[in-house]
Design a protein around this motif. Structure first.
Motif, PDB file in Angstrom:
ATOM      1  N   UNK A   1      -2.491  10.580  14.818  1.00 26.41           N
ATOM      2  CA  UNK A   1      -1.441  10.654  13.421  1.00 26.41           C
ATOM      3  C   UNK A   1      -2.104   9.545  12.526  1.00 26.41           C
ATOM      4  N   UNK A   2      -1.938   9.611  11.424  1.00 23.05           N
ATOM      5  CA  UNK A   2      -2.267   8.525  10.205  1.00 23.05           C
ATOM      6  C   UNK A   2      -1.229   7.591  10.509  1.00 23.05           C
ATOM      7  N   UNK A   3      -1.751   6.348  10.621  1.00 23.18           N
ATOM      8  CA  UNK A   3      -0.920   5.049  10.720  1.00 23.18           C
ATOM      9  C   UNK A   3      -0.649   4.299   9.496  1.00 23.18           C
ATOM     10  N   UNK A   4      -1.844   4.396   8.653  1.00 23.89           N
ATOM     11  CA  UNK A   4      -1.809   3.629   7.461  1.00 23.89           C
ATOM     12  C   UNK A   4      -2.902   4.082   6.776  1.00 23.89           C
ATOM     13  N   UNK A   5      -2.802   3.758   5.165  1.00 29.20           N
ATOM     14  CA  UNK A   5      -3.812   3.906   4.211  1.00 29.20           C
ATOM     15  C   UNK A   5      -4.580   2.443   4.374  1.00 29.20           C
ATOM     16  N   UNK A   6      -5.972   2.380   4.275  1.00 33.65           N
ATOM     17  CA  UNK A   6      -6.689   1.152   4.107  1.00 33.65           C
ATOM     18  C   UNK A   6      -6.939   1.097   2.710  1.00 33.65           C
ATOM     19  N   UNK A   7      -6.419  -0.174   2.111  1.00 34.61           N
ATOM     20  CA  UNK A   7      -7.109  -0.299   0.653  1.00 34.61           C
ATOM     21  C   UNK A   7      -5.826   0.299  -0.368  1.00 34.61           C
ATOM     22  N   UNK A   8      -6.322   0.410  -1.565  1.00 32.86           N
ATOM     23  CA  UNK A   8      -5.449   0.768  -2.479  1.00 32.86           C
ATOM     24  C   UNK A   8      -5.291   2.234  -2.615  1.00 32.86           C
ATOM     25  N   UNK A   9      -4.074   2.581  -3.102  1.00 32.03           N
ATOM     26  CA  UNK A   9      -3.849   4.133  -3.199  1.00 32.03           C
ATOM     27  C   UNK A   9      -4.811   4.798  -4.388  1.00 32.03           C
ATOM     28  N   UNK A  10      -5.214   6.003  -4.448  1.00 31.52           N
ATOM     29  CA  UNK A  10      -5.837   6.442  -5.583  1.00 31.52           C
ATOM     30  C   UNK A  10      -4.933   6.133  -6.851  1.00 31.52           C
ATOM     31  N   UNK A  11      -3.972   6.345  -6.782  1.00 32.65           N
ATOM     32  CA  UNK A  11      -3.070   6.066  -8.183  1.00 32.65           C
ATOM     33  C   UNK A  11      -3.270   4.481  -8.761  1.00 32.65           C
ATOM     34  N   UNK A  12      -3.234   3.367  -7.660  1.00 36.10           N
ATOM     35  CA  UNK A  12      -3.523   2.166  -7.699  1.00 36.10           C
ATOM     36  C   UNK A  12      -5.067   1.785  -8.164  1.00 36.10           C
ATOM     37  N   UNK A  13      -5.819   3.108  -7.941  1.00 40.27           N
ATOM     38  CA  UNK A  13      -7.289   2.700  -8.320  1.00 40.27           C
ATOM     39  C   UNK A  13      -7.470   3.486  -9.671  1.00 40.27           C
TER      40      UNK A  13
ATOM     41  N   UNK B   1      -6.097   6.105  12.029  1.00 42.74           N
ATOM     42  CA  UNK B   1      -5.322   6.907  12.894  1.00 42.74           C
ATOM     43  C   UNK B   1      -4.975   6.255  14.052  1.00 42.74           C
ATOM     44  N   UNK B   2      -3.980   6.757  14.920  1.00 44.08           N
ATOM     45  CA  UNK B   2      -3.199   6.362  15.892  1.00 44.08           C
ATOM     46  C   UNK B   2      -4.372   6.163  17.014  1.00 44.08           C
ATOM     47  N   UNK B   3      -5.486   6.724  17.149  1.00 41.69           N
ATOM     48  CA  UNK B   3      -6.229   6.629  18.401  1.00 41.69           C
ATOM     49  C   UNK B   3      -7.317   5.639  17.985  1.00 41.69           C
ATOM     50  N   UNK B   4      -7.216   4.541  16.947  1.00 40.96           N
ATOM     51  CA  UNK B   4      -8.158   3.910  16.453  1.00 40.96           C
ATOM     52  C   UNK B   4      -9.424   4.200  15.625  1.00 40.96           C
ATOM     53  N   UNK B   5      -9.478   5.578  15.643  1.00 36.37           N
ATOM     54  CA  UNK B   5     -10.723   6.187  14.505  1.00 36.37           C
ATOM     55  C   UNK B   5      -9.984   5.914  13.090  1.00 36.37           C
ATOM     56  N   UNK B   6     -10.730   6.266  12.092  1.00 37.30           N
ATOM     57  CA  UNK B   6     -10.518   6.289  10.674  1.00 37.30           C
ATOM     58  C   UNK B   6     -10.982   7.725  10.211  1.00 37.30           C
TER      59      UNK B   6
END
Length: 79
Positions: free
Chosen positions: A3-15, A29-34
């Motif tokens: 599962x997606x845990x969090x975004x890394x960096x700024x959102x597309x809108x913020x960019x 991701x929840x399993x440590x992958x990206x």
């Protein structure tokens, strides 16, 4: 399934994406992958991979902008 845990960096809108969609993104991701959303350039770059690099049939080469990765740098864990 991861599962997606969090975004890394700024959102597309913020960019600067006016619609906030169809832009590169990086997620932890929840399993440590990206997971990376980028432009599929497999057909154009596959033959240019160095001799010590390869990809499986279910893998694609994607491109993200430099800004996407640089703005995610602070969120990427060291270990």
């Amino acid at each position: 399934m991861s599962q997606i845990i969090r975004r890394l960096g700024a959102s597309p809108r913020d960019r600067g994406s006016a619609g906030g969609a169809n832009c590169p993104d990086i997620f932890e991701l929840s399993d440590g992958r990206f997971a990376v959303i980028g432009t599929d350039v497999t057909d154009s770059l596959d033959a240019e991979l160095p001799d010590d690099a390869s990809r499986a049939d279910d893998e694609r080469i994607v491109v993200i902008t430099r800004e996407t990765l640089v703005r995610a740098k602070a969120d990427i864990p060291d270990a």
